[in-house]
Design a protein around this motif. Structure first.
Motif, mmCIF file in Angstrom:
data_model
loop_
_atom_site.group_PDB
_atom_site.id
_atom_site.type_symbol
_atom_site.label_atom_id
_atom_site.label_comp_id
_atom_site.label_asym_id
_atom_site.label_seq_id
_atom_site.Cartn_x
_atom_site.Cartn_y
_atom_site.Cartn_z
ATOM 1 N N ALA A 67 0.827 -1.208 0.000
ATOM 2 C CA ALA A 67 0.000 0.000 0.000
ATOM 3 C C ALA A 67 0.858 1.254 0.000
ATOM 4 O O ALA A 67 0.432 2.311 -0.468
ATOM 5 N N CYS A 68 2.090 1.115 0.519
ATOM 6 C CA CYS A 68 2.963 2.275 0.692
ATOM 7 C C CYS A 68 3.209 3.043 -0.615
ATOM 8 O O CYS A 68 2.955 4.252 -0.673
ATOM 9 N N PRO A 69 3.685 2.393 -1.695
ATOM 10 C CA PRO A 69 3.884 3.164 -2.934
ATOM 11 C C PRO A 69 2.569 3.705 -3.503
ATOM 12 O O PRO A 69 2.538 4.821 -4.028
ATOM 13 N N LEU A 70 1.486 2.922 -3.368
ATOM 14 C CA LEU A 70 0.191 3.386 -3.884
ATOM 15 C C LEU A 70 -0.228 4.665 -3.174
ATOM 16 O O LEU A 70 -0.738 5.606 -3.789
ATOM 17 N N LEU A 71 0.003 4.699 -1.856
ATOM 18 C CA LEU A 71 -0.391 5.854 -1.050
ATOM 19 C C LEU A 71 0.428 7.081 -1.441
ATOM 20 O O LEU A 71 -0.124 8.169 -1.688
ATOM 21 N N LEU A 72 1.755 6.908 -1.515
ATOM 22 C CA LEU A 72 2.616 8.042 -1.875
ATOM 23 C C LEU A 72 2.243 8.593 -3.250
ATOM 24 O O LEU A 72 2.015 9.796 -3.425
ATOM 25 N N ALA A 288 -6.392 4.428 -6.859
ATOM 26 C CA ALA A 288 -6.343 4.737 -5.425
ATOM 27 C C ALA A 288 -6.760 6.189 -5.196
ATOM 28 O O ALA A 288 -7.541 6.483 -4.281
ATOM 29 N N ALA A 289 -6.254 7.103 -6.026
ATOM 30 C CA ALA A 289 -6.585 8.519 -5.868
ATOM 31 C C ALA A 289 -8.083 8.754 -6.067
ATOM 32 O O ALA A 289 -8.730 9.469 -5.300
ATOM 33 N N SER A 302 -8.019 3.592 0.480
ATOM 34 C CA SER A 302 -8.130 2.942 -0.828
ATOM 35 C C SER A 302 -6.827 2.233 -1.201
ATOM 36 O O SER A 302 -6.858 1.209 -1.883
ATOM 37 N N SER A 303 -5.676 2.768 -0.764
ATOM 38 C CA SER A 303 -4.408 2.085 -1.051
ATOM 39 C C SER A 303 -4.382 0.709 -0.412
ATOM 40 O O SER A 303 -3.890 -0.252 -1.009
ATOM 41 N N LEU A 304 -4.913 0.619 0.798
ATOM 42 C CA LEU A 304 -4.936 -0.680 1.471
ATOM 43 C C LEU A 304 -5.855 -1.649 0.722
ATOM 44 O O LEU A 304 -5.527 -2.815 0.538
ATOM 45 N N VAL A 305 -7.011 -1.124 0.275
ATOM 46 C CA VAL A 305 -7.943 -1.980 -0.483
ATOM 47 C C VAL A 305 -7.274 -2.493 -1.752
ATOM 48 O O VAL A 305 -7.332 -3.685 -2.081
ATOM 49 N N LEU A 306 -6.609 -1.590 -2.478
ATOM 50 C CA LEU A 306 -5.980 -1.991 -3.737
ATOM 51 C C LEU A 306 -4.778 -2.903 -3.498
ATOM 52 O O LEU A 306 -4.518 -3.817 -4.287
ATOM 53 N N ALA A 307 -4.064 -2.652 -2.384
ATOM 54 C CA ALA A 307 -2.944 -3.540 -2.060
ATOM 55 C C ALA A 307 -3.467 -4.957 -1.823
ATOM 56 O O ALA A 307 -2.825 -5.940 -2.189
ATOM 57 N N LEU A 308 -4.671 -5.039 -1.252
ATOM 58 C CA LEU A 308 -5.270 -6.352 -1.021
ATOM 59 C C LEU A 308 -5.516 -7.079 -2.344
ATOM 60 O O LEU A 308 -5.355 -8.307 -2.423
ATOM 61 N N THR A 309 -5.896 -6.324 -3.398
ATOM 62 C CA THR A 309 -6.100 -6.992 -4.689
ATOM 63 C C THR A 309 -4.776 -7.544 -5.220
ATOM 64 O O THR A 309 -4.755 -8.578 -5.882
ATOM 65 N N TYR A 310 -3.655 -6.826 -4.935
ATOM 66 C CA TYR A 310 -2.348 -7.365 -5.354
ATOM 67 C C TYR A 310 -2.021 -8.651 -4.596
ATOM 68 O O TYR A 310 -1.635 -9.661 -5.183
ATOM 69 N N ILE A 311 -2.164 -8.586 -3.253
ATOM 70 C CA ILE A 311 -1.811 -9.745 -2.422
ATOM 71 C C ILE A 311 -2.710 -10.927 -2.773
ATOM 72 O O ILE A 311 -2.244 -12.049 -2.975
ATOM 73 N N GLY A 312 -4.036 -10.655 -2.846
ATOM 74 C CA GLY A 312 -4.973 -11.715 -3.183
ATOM 75 C C GLY A 312 -4.674 -12.303 -4.554
ATOM 76 O O GLY A 312 -4.766 -13.506 -4.765
ATOM 77 N N PHE A 330 -10.229 -6.649 -11.618
ATOM 78 C CA PHE A 330 -10.788 -6.093 -10.382
ATOM 79 C C PHE A 330 -10.541 -4.596 -10.305
ATOM 80 O O PHE A 330 -11.440 -3.813 -10.001
ATOM 81 N N GLN A 331 -9.302 -4.203 -10.573
ATOM 82 C CA GLN A 331 -8.946 -2.794 -10.432
ATOM 83 C C GLN A 331 -9.702 -1.924 -11.439
ATOM 84 O O GLN A 331 -10.199 -0.856 -11.097
ATOM 85 N N GLY A 332 -9.783 -2.400 -12.686
ATOM 86 C CA GLY A 332 -10.518 -1.646 -13.701
ATOM 87 C C GLY A 332 -11.994 -1.538 -13.354
ATOM 88 O O GLY A 332 -12.599 -0.459 -13.464
ATOM 89 N N THR A 333 -12.578 -2.663 -12.916
ATOM 90 C CA THR A 333 -13.997 -2.658 -12.539
ATOM 91 C C THR A 333 -14.237 -1.707 -11.378
ATOM 92 O O THR A 333 -15.237 -0.974 -11.350
ATOM 93 N N LEU A 334 -13.306 -1.707 -10.432
ATOM 94 C CA LEU A 334 -13.443 -0.845 -9.260
ATOM 95 C C LEU A 334 -13.481 0.619 -9.679
ATOM 96 O O LEU A 334 -14.319 1.403 -9.201
ATOM 97 N N LEU A 335 -12.590 0.999 -10.613
ATOM 98 C CA LEU A 335 -12.566 2.395 -11.067
ATOM 99 C C LEU A 335 -13.862 2.750 -11.800
ATOM 100 O O LEU A 335 -14.451 3.818 -11.572
#
Lengths: 358, 312
Positions: A67-72, A288-289, A302-312, A330-335
């Motif tokens: 989530a860290c890079p996504l957040l930054l 994420a933004a 949102s970074s944590l949510v998206l990081a979960l899609t990476y881990i999952g 998942f990410q495209g659908t989410l947006l």
């Protein structure tokens, strides 16, 4: 179809906050359909994708690290998008920052250089990303070129540049010809937060960024000029805010944060330069933004949510042999869902009687 | 002596032919996007629609053994994905940039999912169709008139779009919607329906471009095989200043850059391969800068990127 969108007055905060949740639910439903279509039991898939990672301390740490890079990056992009400047090349700025910061790590490799190396690397990383981000800003201000296309084209250029360096001048001579640099010295690596595990100093940096960005965007004239320049450019001009300075400013900030994310990742979880240093963080951070409502605290969630899609996605790749592209779907659908939910919360769809055309 | 001359001519012909092939992908996709933009909608989802076309086209052609069926499926898939974008950007009036990006991200993911079970397979590339008389011309004959159906289709489409936009009533209405949607609405034209159709035409063209990529140009599936071509197609529309005939020049110029850099890499002149590989992207930036410095946004449809919402 005689349908019409009607603006809703006095929307409650609750409704506005509900939009991202609605989007999440819609995404999960689409995901369930996708799993069934791929011939998998959706319950099992969801368990592996979204539940199991949350129950394991090691993966929870990994979640924060991802989530860290996504957040930054996402916070930086919020500066741009609030100002209605469309930087979609954060992935390139991330790479540029990683490269410039790593230069110092490689230049001081094997020397007696002291603990100043890492802070200097972080600074160089931010500068590298900012400079790369200022290119599309300059081309827009000076020539009126679309920053959308130029910033994206520069992603490819940065990636090829990194590829050249790790296969050429920066290749580890003792690396059995693998395209990678030497492993960074200890003074050039991000310290681990608890001396062990996965959490590194970058997490603190990201959290500090959330606080600072919340203050700057919400409580200062700079934040106001960004917001006004984006929503009412003419009013901003009358108020004396310089449009060009806003353009340069938001691109410099978002480039710097993306570059910082890049060098943190290289000096942290990766530990050396290699041809691929990002699973598309720069693009996922756009989501994420958006999902975080362009607000630093929202982007934290949102970074944590998206990081979960990476881990999952990684877990599903291993245990279900699902391709990693499931995560991109998942990410495209989410947006898409968040964009639609945003409208449906603010507007109401009404049937219009007697309308001849839409 | 004569032999080397003939060999040179053959190589030159082969290079020209590959430039034509590279340019065709760009021409097909940019023609579609030009129509969508002339109607006033900026669809940044070209890359996603193109790669979905490539994946669906390949999967269908491989499974059915029919290139025609594959191509039709690709066109349909591109149009369907563009419909998702149209619902968002036109009917819900969401931000067009964000919606287009979402379309691209979704498209890349869907294409990867569809294509994942076809990695490592091949189909027979679309056959070259000779045109009697013309194909036998030296050098340019095989390059220009020994091509597959996609190449001829791209030229026919170029003529159709040029003529259709400039000379037909439908083209006039489409341009009016793109220039001033309020006025077009007041005249009774269904603005959003027209824009939806234009966007779907763009999606179909992007799908066709994808099919050309995976069924003719490189007849196999590779993930991320579009490699930014959709974005270059978007840049070409700006480069053409929204005039279809200029797309021809732009697409062939970029086709030439992307092919010639490959040949320079082959000679091994000591220039880093990565620098040469990034040339098409650098050239795109240079072209955007030059055209925007010269024209300062002239030629863009006045309502481009502005959502239309009646009475809002």
């Amino acid at each position: 179809m005689p349908l019409r969108l009607e603006r809703q007055e006095n929307i409650s905060t609750l409704r506005l906050a509900a939009a991202p949740l609605v989007a999440l639910v819609v995404t999960l439903i689409v995901g369930a359909v996708m799993f069934v279509a791929l011939g998998h039991d959706p319950v099992r898939a969801f368990t592996i994708y979204f539940i199991e990672p949350l129950g394991d301390p090691w993966t929870l740490q990994e979640l924060v690290v991802k989530a860290c890079p996504l957040l930054l990056i996402g916070i930086g992009l919020a500066f741009c998008y609030r100002a209605n400047r469309w930087n979609i090349g954060a992935e390139g700025q991330y790479v540029a920052g990683a490269v410039l910061g790593s230069w110092l790590a490689l230049a001081t490799h094997g020397t007696e250089a002291g603990p100043w190396v890492l802070p200097a690397m972080l600074l160089l990383g931010a500068i590298g990303g900012a400079l790369w981000g200022l290119i599309p800003a300059f081309l827009r201000v000076r020539f009126g070129s679309s920053e959308i296309l130029t910033s994206l084209m520069l992603v490819y250029v940065a990636q090829y540049g990194l590829d050249y360096l790790v296969r050429g001048p920066w290749k580890d001579p003792q690396g059995f010809n693998f395209p990678q640099s030497v492993t960074f010295d200890d003074v050039a690596l991000m310290p681990l937060l608890f001396g062990e595990g996965r959490l590194h100093g970058g997490v603190i940096l990201a959290l500090v960024t959330v606080v600072v960005a919340t203050f700057v965007l919400g409580r200062t004239l700079i934040g106001f000029s960004i917001e006004l320049g984006g929503s009412a450019p003419r009013a901003a001009a009358f108020a004396g805010f310089d449009e060009k300075r806003v353009t340069y400013g938001v691109f410099a900030v978002s480039g710097a944060l993306a570059g910082l994310a890049g060098i943190v990742e290289v000096a942290g979880p990766i530990g050396q330069l290699q041809p691929t240093i990002s699973p598309g963080y720069g693009f996922t951070a756009i989501i994420a933004a958006m999902l975080g409502r362009l607000h630093p605290v929202g982007i934290l969630v949102s970074s944590l949510v998206l990081a979960l899609t990476y881990i999952g996605g990684e877990a599903a790749q291993i245990s279900m042999r699902l391709p990693f592209d499931v995560t991109r779907v998942f990410q495209g659908t989410l947006l898409i869902a968040i964009l639609a939910a945003d409208v449906l919360v603010r507007y109401r769809i009404r049937r219009v009687e007697g309308a001849s055309h839409a | 002596m004569l032999d080397t001359a003939m060999l040179d001519a053959t190589i030159l012909g082969a290079v020209l032919a590959s430039i034509v092939a590279a340019a065709t992908t760009l021409l097909l996709a940019s023609l579609g996007e030009l129509v969508a933009e002339r109607a006033g909608t900026l669809n940044l989802g070209v890359e996603g629609m193109m790669i979905v076309g490539a994946a669906v086209g390949y999967a269908t052609a491989y499974s059915s053994g029919s290139l025609l069926l594959g191509t039709l499926a690709a066109v349909l898939a591109g149009a369907m994905l563009s419909l998702v974008f149209a619902v968002l950007a036109i009917w819900l009036a969401t931000n067009q940039v964000a919606s287009g990006l979402a379309t691209t991200i979704l498209g890349l993911g869907l294409a990867g999912l569809i294509g994942s079970s076809f990695v490592g397979t091949r189909v027979d590339a679309a056959p070259a169709l000779a045109i009697p008389g013309l194909t036998d011309l030296p050098v340019i004959g095989p390059a220009l008139f020994g091509q597959d159906a996609f190449v001829y289709a791209s030229i026919l489409l170029l003529i159709a779009v040029t003529w259709g936009l400039a000379r037909t009533r439908a083209g006039l209405v489409l341009r009016a919607v793109g220039e001033n949607h309020a006025a077009a609405h007041a005249l009774g034209h269904p603005v959003r329906r027209i824009r939806t159709l234009a966007v779907m035409f763009g999606g179909a063209c992007a799908g066709l471009a994808g099919a050309h990529l995976s069924l003719a140009y490189t007849p196999f599936w590779a993930s991320d095989m579009t490699a930014g071509r959709g974005w270059i197609a978007l840049a070409l529309v700006v480069f053409s200043a929204w005039r279809p005939l200029w797309l021809l020049g732009g697409a062939y110029l970029f086709g030439a850059v992307s092919i010639l850099q490959l040949h320079v890499q082959g000679f091994g002149l000591g220039i880093p391969a990565q620098l040469l590989s990034s040339l098409p992207y650098l050239a795109t930036i240079a072209a955007l800068v030059v055209i925007s410095a010269l024209k300062r946004g002239q030629g863009a449809p006045a309502s481009l990127g502005v959502p239309f919402v009646p009475d809002r």
